[in-house]
Scaffold this motif. Structure first.
Motif, PDB file in Angstrom:
ATOM      1  N   ARG A 260       0.835  -1.199   0.000  1.00 31.61           N
ATOM      2  CA  ARG A 260       0.000   0.000   0.000  1.00 31.61           C
ATOM      3  C   ARG A 260       0.870   1.250   0.000  1.00 31.61           C
ATOM      4  O   ARG A 260       1.383   1.638  -1.040  1.00 31.61           O
ATOM      5  CB  ARG A 260      -0.947  -0.027   1.212  1.00 31.61           C
ATOM      6  CG  ARG A 260      -2.154  -0.946   1.025  1.00 31.61           C
ATOM      7  CD  ARG A 260      -2.901  -1.181   2.324  1.00 31.61           C
ATOM      8  NE  ARG A 260      -2.333  -2.329   3.043  1.00 31.61           N
ATOM      9  CZ  ARG A 260      -2.715  -2.694   4.258  1.00 31.61           C
ATOM     10  NH1 ARG A 260      -3.635  -1.992   4.897  1.00 31.61           N
ATOM     11  NH2 ARG A 260      -2.179  -3.752   4.837  1.00 31.61           N
ATOM     12  N   THR A 261       1.050   1.843   1.151  1.00 25.98           N
ATOM     13  CA  THR A 261       1.800   3.099   1.248  1.00 25.98           C
ATOM     14  C   THR A 261       2.925   2.962   2.260  1.00 25.98           C
ATOM     15  O   THR A 261       2.741   2.390   3.338  1.00 25.98           O
ATOM     16  CB  THR A 261       0.869   4.248   1.683  1.00 25.98           C
ATOM     17  OG1 THR A 261      -0.189   4.378   0.733  1.00 25.98           O
ATOM     18  CG2 THR A 261       1.632   5.559   1.764  1.00 25.98           C
ATOM     19  N   THR A 263       5.775   5.348   4.337  1.00 18.97           N
ATOM     20  CA  THR A 263       6.096   6.736   4.681  1.00 18.97           C
ATOM     21  C   THR A 263       7.468   6.840   5.333  1.00 18.97           C
ATOM     22  O   THR A 263       8.006   5.860   5.864  1.00 18.97           O
ATOM     23  CB  THR A 263       5.047   7.326   5.639  1.00 18.97           C
ATOM     24  OG1 THR A 263       5.023   6.555   6.849  1.00 18.97           O
ATOM     25  CG2 THR A 263       3.673   7.326   4.993  1.00 18.97           C
ATOM     26  N   VAL A 274       5.344  10.570   1.998  1.00 16.99           N
ATOM     27  CA  VAL A 274       5.181   9.275   1.338  1.00 16.99           C
ATOM     28  C   VAL A 274       6.347   9.063   0.380  1.00 16.99           C
ATOM     29  O   VAL A 274       6.658   9.931  -0.438  1.00 16.99           O
ATOM     30  CB  VAL A 274       3.842   9.207   0.575  1.00 16.99           C
ATOM     31  CG1 VAL A 274       3.762   7.907  -0.228  1.00 16.99           C
ATOM     32  CG2 VAL A 274       2.678   9.304   1.543  1.00 16.99           C
ATOM     33  N   TYR A 276       6.627   5.766  -1.119  1.00 16.83           N
ATOM     34  CA  TYR A 276       6.259   4.659  -2.001  1.00 16.83           C
ATOM     35  C   TYR A 276       4.764   4.423  -1.964  1.00 16.83           C
ATOM     36  O   TYR A 276       4.166   4.319  -0.895  1.00 16.83           O
ATOM     37  CB  TYR A 276       6.990   3.377  -1.565  1.00 16.83           C
ATOM     38  CG  TYR A 276       6.656   2.174  -2.408  1.00 16.83           C
ATOM     39  CD1 TYR A 276       7.099   2.082  -3.721  1.00 16.83           C
ATOM     40  CD2 TYR A 276       5.890   1.130  -1.902  1.00 16.83           C
ATOM     41  CE1 TYR A 276       6.791   0.979  -4.506  1.00 16.83           C
ATOM     42  CE2 TYR A 276       5.582   0.014  -2.675  1.00 16.83           C
ATOM     43  CZ  TYR A 276       6.032  -0.045  -3.982  1.00 16.83           C
ATOM     44  OH  TYR A 276       5.722  -1.135  -4.753  1.00 16.83           O
ATOM     45  N   GLU A 277       4.165   4.366  -3.159  1.00 15.95           N
ATOM     46  CA  GLU A 277       2.748   4.036  -3.322  1.00 15.95           C
ATOM     47  C   GLU A 277       2.661   2.812  -4.227  1.00 15.95           C
ATOM     48  O   GLU A 277       2.901   2.905  -5.433  1.00 15.95           O
ATOM     49  CB  GLU A 277       1.988   5.213  -3.946  1.00 15.95           C
ATOM     50  CG  GLU A 277       1.708   6.357  -2.998  1.00 15.95           C
ATOM     51  CD  GLU A 277       0.483   6.122  -2.122  1.00 15.95           C
ATOM     52  OE1 GLU A 277      -0.007   4.976  -2.074  1.00 15.95           O
ATOM     53  OE2 GLU A 277       0.015   7.090  -1.491  1.00 15.95           O
ATOM     54  N   GLU A 280       0.739   2.820  -7.523  1.00 16.83           N
ATOM     55  CA  GLU A 280       1.313   3.575  -8.637  1.00 16.83           C
ATOM     56  C   GLU A 280       2.440   2.813  -9.333  1.00 16.83           C
ATOM     57  O   GLU A 280       2.855   3.173 -10.435  1.00 16.83           O
ATOM     58  CB  GLU A 280       1.849   4.920  -8.146  1.00 16.83           C
ATOM     59  CG  GLU A 280       0.771   5.856  -7.607  1.00 16.83           C
ATOM     60  CD  GLU A 280       1.348   7.160  -7.099  1.00 16.83           C
ATOM     61  OE1 GLU A 280       2.603   7.300  -7.124  1.00 16.83           O
ATOM     62  OE2 GLU A 280       0.580   8.032  -6.669  1.00 16.83           O
TER      63      GLU A 280
END
Length: 379
Positions: A260-261, A263, A274, A276-277, A280
């Protein structure tokens, strides 16, 4: 009749939803597979029936970690304005190499000398299975035209059965070299845990370390999952820190979930951002295409396992089993032929060595990887 090259969708966040490769009654099949195996046993030589395979080789899965992305994270590594920004970008790229896996199925064990050669833009990637027992895979990727970088991996898998789970340790190191900056980043891969009871699932776990000797920055990442009883813990979680090796004082905290995400918190200013996503980077991944069929080597993964993959995709398990037996029987025959004349097999693309202190080491025989006949569409 020309053999068809079978290429399939990369492992991504969508994996397991619209790509169902497994046979019916999967849990019962898994239990029957392990019923005669003692806890603690090494599974290195275990041959899985096609019902437990996804239609791609382990070499392809390794390669996808590098070339199957929707966002150019490698470019961001090279484009960082400071050593610290580049290091943070490398941490994000390292997280992106973890891909969601499908419970109950695994890729094919590569045969000796199997290769996977593919290009994405100016990044050219080459993998070779340099040892079969034990299984050792080598990866070399170069991009001198745009980003001026190199990637070198040498992986030795050790899988063991523990009664209610299987754990696979990924020995060996990964290196990313940013040649414009004279920086080499060395990283370790976490282990893979497959649990059957009480909650079935597959997850990455353990500790991964990243370091850059030239800048002195280091990171320690811990990947977590559910507890043994499945009652506690956060699946696919990640936490860690970035620090300077000279002081060991933490500079940043890392947290979130790798699917997911993720931070980054500046411990001095308290600022959180953030880095890394997953949505995306590892969604909407494109299936590679064959640009030059005549240029595909006979050792290419997608060609070696093509008939097996066709059987799995069509759920014709008898056809898949026959094709897989044919591949394995050919390898046994070649092994006997080499043994009868005292011939020692030598990798074609890597120089390989082993020591008890350092483990397996793989060095590319050529300074660059040429463009491949199989490519990843950029649009």
């Amino acid at each position: 009749m020309e053999t068809q090259i079978v290429l399939t969708k990369p492992l991504s966040l969508e994996s397991g939803s619209d790509d169902d490769y497994s046979a019916p009654n999967l849990i019962q099949r898994i239990l029957s597979l392990f019923k005669n195996i003692r806890p603690g046993s090494d599974l290195t030589r275990l041959q899985l029936p096609p019902a437990f395979n996804i239609p791609k080789s382990q070499l392809q899965c390794y390669g996808e970690s590098v070339y199957s992305v929707s966002d150019d994270l490698l470019g961001k590594c090279n484009g960082g304005e400071s050593p610290l920004e580049r290091f943070i970008a490398v941490v994000a790229w390292c997280v992106s190499t973890l891909r969601p896996l499908i419970f109950g199925v695994a890729p094919y064990n590569p045969i000796l000398g199997e290769t996977h050669h593919i290009s994405r833009g100016t990044l050219n990637v080459l993998l070779e299975q340099v040892s079969h027992n034990p299984p050792v895979s080598a990866l070399y990727a170069t991009d001198y035209e745009k980003e001026n970088l190199e990637i070198l991996w040498c992986h030795h898998l050790v899988s063991k059965f523990y009664g209610t789970s299987v754990e696979t340790e990924v020995h060996g190191t990964r290196q990313l070299k940013l040649l414009n900056h004279g920086e080499t980043y060395t990283m370790k891969c976490p282990k893979l845990s497959i649990k059957f009871f009480p909650v079935a699932g597959v997850e990455w776990s353990g500790i991964s370390r990243i370091c850059c000797d030239e800048t002195g920055f280091e990171a320690e990442l811990t990947y977590g999952g559910r507890s043994f009883l499945g009652l506690r813990g956060s699946p696919k979680s990640i936490k860690g820190k970035i620090f300077n090796s000279s002081s060991s004082k933490p500079l940043f905290e890392i947290g979130g979930h790798w699917d997911r995400t993720v931070t980054l918190k500046d411990l001095e200013s308290g600022q959180v951002r953030v880095i890394y996503e997953a949505i995306e980077v590892i969604t909407g991944l494109k299936i590679p295409i064959v640009r030059d069929p005549k240029g595909v080597w006979a050792s290419e993964s997608a060609l070696v396992w093509s008939e097996v993959s066709k059987g799995i995709l069509s759920k014709q398990w008898g056809r898949a089993s026959e094709a897989k037996n044919a591949v394995e029987e050919k390898q046994r025959k070649l092994f006997k032929e080499r043994a009868s004349i005292g011939e020692i097999w030598v990798p074609k693309h890597f120089d390989v060595s082993y020591s008890k202190e350092q483990g397996w080491d793989c060095s590319p025989l050529q300074p660059l990887v040429p463009p491949a006949p199989i490519v990843v569409p950029l649009i």
